[in-house]
Design a protein around this motif. Structure first.
Motif, short mmCIF file in Angstrom:
data_model
loop_
_atom_site.label_atom_id
_atom_site.label_comp_id
_atom_site.label_asym_id
_atom_site.label_seq_id
_atom_site.Cartn_x
_atom_site.Cartn_y
_atom_site.Cartn_z
N GLY A 245 0.80 -1.22 0.00
CA GLY A 245 0.00 0.00 0.00
C GLY A 245 0.83 1.27 0.00
O GLY A 245 0.28 2.36 0.15
N ILE A 246 2.14 1.14 -0.16
CA ILE A 246 3.02 2.32 -0.03
C ILE A 246 3.54 2.76 -1.39
O ILE A 246 4.08 1.96 -2.16
N GLY A 247 3.38 4.04 -1.68
CA GLY A 247 3.85 4.62 -2.93
C GLY A 247 5.12 5.42 -2.71
O GLY A 247 5.20 6.24 -1.79
N ILE A 248 6.11 5.18 -3.56
CA ILE A 248 7.41 5.85 -3.45
C ILE A 248 7.71 6.47 -4.81
O ILE A 248 7.77 5.76 -5.82
N ILE A 249 7.89 7.78 -4.84
CA ILE A 249 8.25 8.42 -6.11
C ILE A 249 9.75 8.69 -6.11
O ILE A 249 10.29 9.29 -5.18
N ILE A 250 10.41 8.22 -7.17
CA ILE A 250 11.84 8.47 -7.33
C ILE A 250 12.02 9.61 -8.34
O ILE A 250 11.45 9.57 -9.43
N ASP A 251 12.78 10.64 -7.94
CA ASP A 251 13.12 11.77 -8.82
C ASP A 251 11.90 12.39 -9.50
O ASP A 251 11.70 12.24 -10.73
N PRO A 252 11.06 13.08 -8.74
CA PRO A 252 9.73 13.54 -9.21
C PRO A 252 9.76 14.73 -10.17
O PRO A 252 9.42 15.85 -9.81
N PHE A 253 10.15 14.46 -11.40
CA PHE A 253 10.28 15.50 -12.43
C PHE A 253 9.05 15.42 -13.34
O PHE A 253 9.00 14.61 -14.27
N GLN B 12 3.80 8.34 -0.29
CA GLN B 12 4.21 8.43 1.12
C GLN B 12 5.68 8.81 1.23
O GLN B 12 6.11 9.34 2.24
N TYR B 13 6.46 8.46 0.17
CA TYR B 13 7.89 8.75 0.19
C TYR B 13 8.32 9.32 -1.16
O TYR B 13 7.77 8.94 -2.20
N ILE B 14 9.29 10.22 -1.12
CA ILE B 14 9.97 10.71 -2.32
C ILE B 14 11.45 10.42 -2.11
O ILE B 14 12.01 10.76 -1.07
N VAL B 15 12.06 9.78 -3.09
CA VAL B 15 13.50 9.48 -2.99
C VAL B 15 14.22 10.24 -4.09
O VAL B 15 13.81 10.21 -5.25
N ASP C 147 9.71 18.35 -8.83
CA ASP C 147 8.57 18.90 -8.10
C ASP C 147 8.49 18.36 -6.68
O ASP C 147 7.39 18.22 -6.12
N THR C 148 9.64 18.05 -6.10
CA THR C 148 9.67 17.55 -4.72
C THR C 148 8.87 18.46 -3.79
O THR C 148 8.06 17.98 -2.99
N GLY C 149 9.08 19.77 -3.90
CA GLY C 149 8.41 20.71 -3.00
C GLY C 149 6.90 20.65 -3.13
O GLY C 149 6.17 20.59 -2.13
N ILE C 150 6.41 20.65 -4.37
CA ILE C 150 4.96 20.64 -4.61
C ILE C 150 4.32 19.39 -4.01
O ILE C 150 3.30 19.46 -3.33
N ILE C 151 4.96 18.24 -4.26
CA ILE C 151 4.35 16.97 -3.82
C ILE C 151 4.50 16.78 -2.31
O ILE C 151 3.57 16.38 -1.63
N ALA C 152 5.68 17.12 -1.79
CA ALA C 152 5.90 16.92 -0.35
C ALA C 152 4.99 17.83 0.47
O ALA C 152 4.45 17.43 1.50
N ARG C 153 4.81 19.08 -0.01
CA ARG C 153 3.98 20.03 0.73
C ARG C 153 2.53 19.55 0.76
O ARG C 153 1.85 19.62 1.77
N GLY D 295 2.57 15.53 2.34
CA GLY D 295 3.29 15.21 3.56
C GLY D 295 4.26 14.05 3.40
O GLY D 295 4.69 13.45 4.39
N ALA D 296 4.59 13.73 2.15
CA ALA D 296 5.53 12.63 1.90
C ALA D 296 6.87 12.90 2.57
O ALA D 296 7.32 14.04 2.65
N THR D 297 7.49 11.84 3.05
CA THR D 297 8.84 11.94 3.60
C THR D 297 9.85 11.88 2.47
O THR D 297 9.77 11.02 1.60
N VAL D 298 10.79 12.84 2.47
CA VAL D 298 11.82 12.86 1.43
C VAL D 298 13.07 12.14 1.94
O VAL D 298 13.61 12.46 2.99
#
Ligand code: NI
Ligand code: MN
Length: 227
Positions: free
Chosen positions: A17-25, A42-45, A56-62, A65-68
């Motif tokens: 159930g966990i989604g992880i985005i790598i390099d969110p461009f 839930q996570y951005i790596v 777009d790390t800032g847009i998605i994390a804000r 609430g994903a953990t970077v």
């Protein structure tokens, strides 16, 4: 484990159930089929600080609430800009997250941040989850110790083949021989004319010269790691 490709080095890895985005461009990625505003995780790596990887790390994390997860320099930079949910690691170090074990590996590249400040060492990413191992090489040139990463026993390797900024097709083929993954998926080759490559011609060479199965993805498609 499911891998959805958004072009360039941008992936969403779904583990249970966990989604992880790598390099969110997404928003400045000319080939991305979606906008950052549509993405949940839930996570951005992050592999490194360049704009086509921080994206777009800032847009998605804000919004989510994903953990970077990134190296210490990038995490410090994000914290100074008000992002509290970060988990700093560094090259060679791994951590057990709810989705699995994530280790940062070396990558031969640069890593300045969007404002020009120092981004630390660039990284590759090794994720061990559900009995599978996924390697995202980040932006990198060829290096001999890919053989050490391969010794871990890789199910899937995501490798840049675009040339100019990273390995091109010839060196990426040599990388497959060092890494010996079960499956290799090319990336970082279709975004701009400067890094345009023919992934099918490259896949033919992988088929002819190695035991690895090449998979050429359509942008927006999802690959399920065979279980
Ligand atoms: Ni880069
Ligand atoms: Mn790049």
């Amino acid at each position: 484990m499911e891998l959805t490709w958004y072009g360039h080095a941008t992936w969403k890895v779904q583990i249970g159930g966990i989604g992880i985005i790598i390099d969110p461009f997404f928003n400045h990625n000319p080939v991305s089929p979606v906008k950052a505003e549509e993405m949940d995780a839930q996570y951005i790596v992050l592999t490194h600080g360049h704009g086509d990887h921080m994206g777009d790390t800032g847009i998605i994390a804000r919004r989510t609430g994903a953990t970077v997860i990134a190296n210490a320099e990038i995490c410090n930079w994000l914290q100074q800009r008000g992002f509290e949910r970060v988990h700093a690691q560094h090259i060679g170090g791994g951590f057990h997250y709810p989705f699995g074990y994530l280790k940062l590996t070396i990558a031969v590249h640069g890593s300045s941040l969007p404002d020009g400040s120092y981004g630390g060492m660039p990284a590759g990413i090794l994720i061990s989850a559900e009995g599978k191992k996924l390697y995202h090489a980040g932006d990198t040139g060829l290096f001999a110790s890919m053989a050490l990463i391969g010794e871990e026993g890789l199910d899937v390797a995501l490798l840049p083949i675009g040339d100019n900024y990273t390995m091109g097709p010839d060196d990426a083929l040599r990388a497959v021989k060092l890494l010996q993954p079960k499956v290799v998926i090319p990336m970082h080759y279709e975004t701009w004319e400067l890094i345009a490559q023919d992934p099918h011609a490259w896949a033919d060479r992988v088929r002819q010269e190695t035991k690895t199965q090449p998979v050429v993805m359509q942008i927006g498609a999802t690959y399920t790691v065979p279980g």
